[in-house]
Design a protein around this motif. Structure first.
Motif, mmCIF file in Angstrom:
data_model
loop_
_atom_site.group_PDB
_atom_site.id
_atom_site.type_symbol
_atom_site.label_atom_id
_atom_site.label_comp_id
_atom_site.label_asym_id
_atom_site.label_seq_id
_atom_site.Cartn_x
_atom_site.Cartn_y
_atom_site.Cartn_z
ATOM 1 N N ILE A 65 -3.642 1.983 -4.632
ATOM 2 C CA ILE A 65 -3.072 1.722 -3.303
ATOM 3 C C ILE A 65 -3.655 0.425 -2.762
ATOM 4 O O ILE A 65 -2.949 -0.447 -2.257
ATOM 5 C CB ILE A 65 -3.385 2.896 -2.347
ATOM 6 N N PHE A 66 -4.962 0.290 -2.908
ATOM 7 C CA PHE A 66 -5.645 -0.902 -2.406
ATOM 8 C C PHE A 66 -5.162 -2.157 -3.127
ATOM 9 O O PHE A 66 -4.810 -3.159 -2.493
ATOM 10 C CB PHE A 66 -7.153 -0.713 -2.600
ATOM 11 N N GLU A 67 -5.119 -2.098 -4.447
ATOM 12 C CA GLU A 67 -4.754 -3.297 -5.208
ATOM 13 C C GLU A 67 -3.317 -3.724 -4.928
ATOM 14 O O GLU A 67 -3.039 -4.910 -4.785
ATOM 15 C CB GLU A 67 -4.934 -3.071 -6.720
ATOM 16 N N SER A 68 -2.407 -2.750 -4.874
ATOM 17 C CA SER A 68 -1.014 -3.157 -4.655
ATOM 18 C C SER A 68 -0.835 -3.664 -3.226
ATOM 19 O O SER A 68 -0.026 -4.569 -2.991
ATOM 20 C CB SER A 68 -0.046 -2.020 -4.988
ATOM 21 N N ALA A 76 0.834 -1.206 0.000
ATOM 22 C CA ALA A 76 0.000 0.000 0.000
ATOM 23 C C ALA A 76 0.868 1.256 0.000
ATOM 24 O O ALA A 76 0.625 2.193 -0.772
ATOM 25 C CB ALA A 76 -0.921 -0.014 1.219
ATOM 26 N N ILE A 77 1.921 1.244 0.846
ATOM 27 C CA ILE A 77 2.776 2.434 0.895
ATOM 28 C C ILE A 77 3.514 2.595 -0.429
ATOM 29 O O ILE A 77 3.590 3.694 -0.993
ATOM 30 C CB ILE A 77 3.763 2.335 2.086
ATOM 31 N N GLY A 78 4.008 1.461 -0.949
ATOM 32 C CA GLY A 78 4.698 1.515 -2.247
ATOM 33 C C GLY A 78 3.771 2.018 -3.340
ATOM 34 O O GLY A 78 4.157 2.837 -4.172
ATOM 35 N N ILE A 86 -3.124 -5.398 -1.552
ATOM 36 C CA ILE A 86 -3.637 -6.771 -1.578
ATOM 37 C C ILE A 86 -2.619 -7.702 -2.257
ATOM 38 O O ILE A 86 -2.352 -8.807 -1.780
ATOM 39 C CB ILE A 86 -4.971 -6.825 -2.354
ATOM 40 N N LEU A 87 -2.045 -7.217 -3.341
ATOM 41 C CA LEU A 87 -1.123 -8.077 -4.107
ATOM 42 C C LEU A 87 0.054 -8.512 -3.242
ATOM 43 O O LEU A 87 0.361 -9.697 -3.135
ATOM 44 C CB LEU A 87 -0.630 -7.330 -5.349
ATOM 45 N N LEU A 88 0.697 -7.538 -2.590
ATOM 46 C CA LEU A 88 1.869 -7.904 -1.797
ATOM 47 C C LEU A 88 1.480 -8.651 -0.528
ATOM 48 O O LEU A 88 2.227 -9.504 -0.051
ATOM 49 C CB LEU A 88 2.711 -6.670 -1.473
ATOM 50 N N ALA A 89 0.288 -8.366 0.010
ATOM 51 C CA ALA A 89 -0.157 -9.122 1.181
ATOM 52 C C ALA A 89 -0.344 -10.590 0.807
ATOM 53 O O ALA A 89 0.023 -11.489 1.572
ATOM 54 C CB ALA A 89 -1.458 -8.534 1.722
ATOM 55 N N ALA A 90 -0.899 -10.830 -0.377
ATOM 56 C CA ALA A 90 -1.096 -12.216 -0.815
ATOM 57 C C ALA A 90 0.249 -12.909 -1.002
ATOM 58 O O ALA A 90 0.432 -14.060 -0.601
ATOM 59 C CB ALA A 90 -1.890 -12.247 -2.115
ATOM 60 N N PHE A 91 1.211 -12.189 -1.585
ATOM 61 C CA PHE A 91 2.546 -12.773 -1.720
ATOM 62 C C PHE A 91 3.144 -13.018 -0.330
ATOM 63 O O PHE A 91 3.845 -14.011 -0.119
ATOM 64 C CB PHE A 91 3.464 -11.863 -2.538
#
Lengths: 478, 181
Positions: free
Chosen positions: B105-108, B71-73, B110-115
Motif C-alpha cells: 500500500i505504501f509503495e504504490s 494507496a487505495i488501489g 508513493i509511486l503514484l504520488a511521484a507520478f
C-alpha cells in the motif's frame, strides 16, 4: 546561510561550498564544457575500456547463466541465497546514498549537497540497475519474471502479497522509477542550458528534445520547485522503506541470525554508510580528473566523512545488538549462530568485517585524516569491502549452519559468482563513465542559486532609477 | 490577423542582467497593472514569481490525488486478489491480513504520488513545447545561462506597443525588443 549573511557582523566560519571568482557564465562553462569537449581524453577512454571489459564479462556470464541455469553458481542447499542476494543488497545499499543526498539533504536545506546530488543520483540509478539483475536472474527462469507482477493471467493465479519477496518487487521497482523521475526532473533545466549553449545542430536537437522546451518561465520554476520538493519529500520515506523491506526478506524468516527486529534501522544505516563510501570512491578521482575542486570542495569531503562516521557507529551498534540479543535471548540456536559467526569456519570473514567497518573508519575522527584525500579514499574502499562482507556474514553464515547439523554444508562460490559480481562493477562503472562525459554531472542551475550574485537585494530604487539616459535602448541581444 | 501585412506581436521583452534588477522591474510592472507578464531566469528566483503575482501552484493537489489513488488501489488490489479472487486458507489465518498489505500500500502510494508530481508539473507547465515565440527574441538563449528577461504579452488589456516599450526602458532594462508570434 541566507539568514547568517543578513546578520551584520556575523561571519560564517565554514568555508563556502563553491570556490571564489565564479559568475553565472563561467560556472555554466565550467560544467558544460566537459560535455561539449570535442575530443575524448585518454584517461577517460582507458577507464571506459577497462570498465566495459567488466561489463562484457557480465553479459557473457548472464548469457551462460540463462543457457545453463543457476547451477553454474555455488548456491546449493542449504545455502540457497548467496552471492546473488549479497550483491543485490550491496548494490541497493549503495544506491541509497544518492537518494539521501538528493532528497533528505534537500529537505534539511544542506546546500552543499547541490554539487554532488546529480552525480549521486546517477549512481543510485546505475546501482539499482545492477541490483535488480541479481534477483531477476536468481529466479532461474528470467524470461518469465513478469510473473512477479500482478496481472490477470490464464493460469488464474495471483502473486502472494503476504511474502516479503513480493514487497521487494514493489519496493525496488518503485524505487527505480521514482529515482529515475527525480533524476530526469532535476536534469530538465540543465538540458535547456545545454540546448542553448550547444554549437552543433544535432546537439541542439537532442538536448532540445530532452529539455521539452524548458524556457525558465517564473511560473514554471515555481511549479518545478514545488514538484521537486514534493518528490524529495516522497523519496525520503521511500528510501527508508526500501531498505527496511529488503531487510524484511531476512527478518521475516525464522533463520537464526535473520530473525531480529533491529534489522530495518540497521540495514538502512548500513545502506547510507555504503552509499557515502561509494560516492567518495567515485567522487574523489572524478573531482581530480576534471579539476572540479572548486565545486566539490574539501567541505563536501569532510561532511561526507562525518556522515560515514555517524552511520558507521549506528552499524556498529547494530553488530553489538546482534551479539547482545543472541546472548540475552537464551536461545540455543541464536547463541550457536553467534559463536559460529565469530569462531566458525568462516570466522575470519566476521573479523575482517569488524576491521573494515568498525575499526578502520575510526581514523575519520581525526581532522587531519579527514582532510587527506588519499586516506578518505582508502577508508571508503575499506567500507565498500566491509559492507559486502557484512551481507556475506548475514546471509551465507546464517544459512550454512542452521538447526540440524545433518544439513550443514559449506558454501563455495564458483568462478561465475565472481565474474558476475565483478561484471556488475564493470557495468556500473561503464554507465558512470558515460554519464560524466555526456550529461552535465553537476546541476548547473542549482549551483547558480548558491552564488552570492543570485540573491535578490532589497532597496535598489535609487540605483535603478535613470540608469538609461533618454530612453535609448542599448543592443538587446548581447 | 493578416500575417502578410503586419507580423503579429507576442509581446515586448526586456532584458536585465541581475536578479535584483528583474525582481525590482517585475514589481513595478505588476504595480502598473500588467497581469499577462512572464519572467524568465536561469535558476529559480522565489521573489520573481511572487513579483509577477504568481503565488500558488496546484502541484500538491496532483500529488495528493496520485498518492491516495495509489494507496487505495494498492489496498484494493491486494484485498481482491488475496481474499476474493484467489483465497488460500493457510491454517485458518484471516484472508484480509492487513499488516502484510502495508508495505505494498505504501509503495504504490508513493509511486503514484511521484507520478502525480511529475505529470502535474509537466502538464500544468504546458510542456513539452518545443516551439515558443519567446525563443525568437534575440539572445534569449542566455535566459538559461546568465540573463533575465521580462515579457509583457500583447494579450494584456493594458498592452500598448510603443508605450509598453517605453515603460520597460524606463524600468532600467538593458534592452527591449518586440517578440514576434
Amino acid at each position: 546561510m541566507a539568514e547568517a549573511t543578513k546578520n551584520k557582523g556575523y561571519v560564517d566560519p565554514r568555508p563556502p561550498v563553491i570556490g571564489p571568482g565564479y559568475d553565472f557564465n563561467s560556472l555554466t562553462n565550467k560544467i558544460a564544457d566537459i560535455v561539449f569537449m570535442r575530443h575524448f581524453q585518454k584517461g577517460w577512454l582507458f577507464g571506459l575500456a577497462v570498465a566495459f571489459l567488466g561489463a562484457l564479462m557480465l553479459f557473457n556470464t548472464i548469457g551462460y547463466l540463462v543457457l545453463k541455469g543457476v547451477g553454474i553458481w555455488g548456491n546449493s542447499v542449504p545455502v540457497g541465497w548467496a552471492f546473488d542476494i549479497i550483491n543485490f543488497v550491496w548494490w541497493i545499499g549503495i544506491g541509497h546514498a544518492g537518494t539521501l543526498i538528493s532528497a533528505v539533504l534537500l529537505l534539511l536545506r544542506q546546500s552543499w549537497r547541490n554539487s554532488i546530488n546529480r552525480f549521486a543520483e546517477a549512481m543510485t540509478l546505475f546501482a539499482v540497475a545492477c541490483a535488480g539483475l541479481f534477483p531477476a536472474l536468481h529466479t532461474g527462469r528470467p524470461w518469465v519474471d513478469y510473473w512477479l507482477f500482478p496481472y490477470p493471467n490464464t493460469m488464474g493465479m495471483w502473486p502472494n502479497f503476504r511474502s516479503p519477496l513480493m514487497w521487494d518487487v514493489f519496493a525496488v521497482s518503485t524505487y527505480a522509477t521514482v529515482s529515475a523521475l527525480f533524476w530526469y526532473i532535476g536534469l530538465i533545466p540543465d538540458l535547456a542550458t545545454m540546448r542553448d549553449s550547444a554549437k552543433e545542430k544535432w546537439q541542439r536537437m537532442i538536448f532540445g528534445m530532452l529539455a521539452m522546451g524548458w524556457r525558465g518561465d517564473a511560473r514554471h520554476w515555481h511549479r518545478y520547485e514545488s514538484a521537486y520538493l514534493l518528490l524529495a519529500g516522497l523519496s525520503t520515506p521511500l528510501v527508508l522503506s526500501v531498505h527496511s523491506i529488503v531487510s524484511f526478506d531476512f527478518a521475516v524468516g525464522i533463520i537464526p541470525g535473520w530473525h531480529t527486529t533491529v534489522f530495518p534501522p540497521y540495514f538502512v544505516a548500513g545502506a547510507i554508510y555504503a552509499g557515502f563510501a561509494m560516492v567518495l570512491t567515485i567522487g574523489i578521482p572524478v573531482r581530480k580528473f576534471y579539476h572540479l575542486e572548486d565545486l566539490i570542495t574539501m567541505r563536501h569531503i569532510r561532511n561526507m566523512s562525518k556522515v560515514m562516521l555517524a552511520t558507521g557507529l549506528i552499524v556498529g551498534y547494530g553488530y553489538l545488538m546482534e551479539l547482545f540479543i543472541s546472548w540475552y535471548s537464551g536461545n540455543t540456536y541464536e547463541m550457536f549462530m553467534m559463536k559460529n559467526r565469530m569462531f566458525g569456519p568462516y570466522g575470519y570473514m566476521y573479523w575482517l568485517l569488524i576491521l573494515c567497518n568498525i575499526i578502520v573508519p575510526q581514523v575519520l575522527w581525526i581532522k587531519k585524516y579527514r582532510e587527506n584525500l588519499k586516506i578518505v579514499f582508502l577508508v571508503s574502499m575499506f567500507i565498500n569491502v566491509g559492507m559486502w562482507l557484512e551481507r556475506f556474514v548475514i546471509i551465507v553464515m546464517s544459512l550454512n549452519r542452521d538447526f540440524l547439523p545433518s544439513s550443514w554444508r559449506m558454501y563455495k562460490p564458483t568462478v561465475f559468482d565472481f565474474s558476475m559480481f565483478f561484471g556488475t562493477i564493470g557495468f556500473f562503472l561503464t554507465l558512470m563513465f558515460l554519464f560524466i562525459r555526456f550529461v552535465p554531472m553537476i546541476p548547473i542551475f542549482e549551483m547558480k542559486a548558491l552564488l552570492p550574485q543570485s540573491k535578490v537585494e532589497e532597496k535598489r530604487e535609487e540605483a535603478v532609477e535613470g540608469s538609461l539616459p533618454g530612453g535609448v535602448a542599448p543592443q538587446f541581444g548581447d | 490577423m493578416n500575417k502578410q501585412e503586419e507580423p503579429t506581436i507576442y509581446g515586448v521583452m526586456a532584458r536585465f542582467d541581475t536578479p535584483t534588477e528583474i525582481v525590482h522591474a517585475a514589481k513595478q510592472v505588476h504595480a502598473a497593472g500588467y497581469r499577462q507578464v512572464n519572467a524568465y531566469s536561469p535558476f529559480p528566483i522565489e521573489e520573481l514569481s511572487e513579483a509577477i503575482g504568481f503565488h500558488k501552484d496546484r502541484i500538491s493537489l496532483t500529488v495528493l490525488a496520485g498518492g491516495l489513488s495509489g494507496a487505495i488501489g494498492g489496498f484494493l488490489l491486494q484485498y481482491w486478489t488475496s481474499a476474493i479472487d484467489y483465497p488460500i486458507n493457510v491454517g485458518g489465518r484471516p484472508l484480509l491480513s492487513l499488516p502484510s498489505f502495508v508495505p505494498i500500500i505504501f509503495e504504490s502510494g508513493i509511486l503514484l504520488a511521484a507520478f502525480g508530481a511529475v505529470i502535474g508539473m509537466i502538464v500544468m507547465n504546458g510542456l513539452p513545447r518545443p516551439y515558443h515565440p519567446v525563443f525568437n527574441a534575440p539572445g534569449f538563449g542566455r535566459a538559461s545561462r546568465d540573463r533575465f528577461f521580462l515579457c509583457i504579452k500583447s494579450t494584456d488589456p493594458k498592452f500598448d506597443g510603443p508605450a509598453t516599450h517605453e515603460f520597460l526602458i524606463g524600468l532600467g532594462a538593458k534592452g527591449v525588443t518586440d517578440v514576434e508570434e
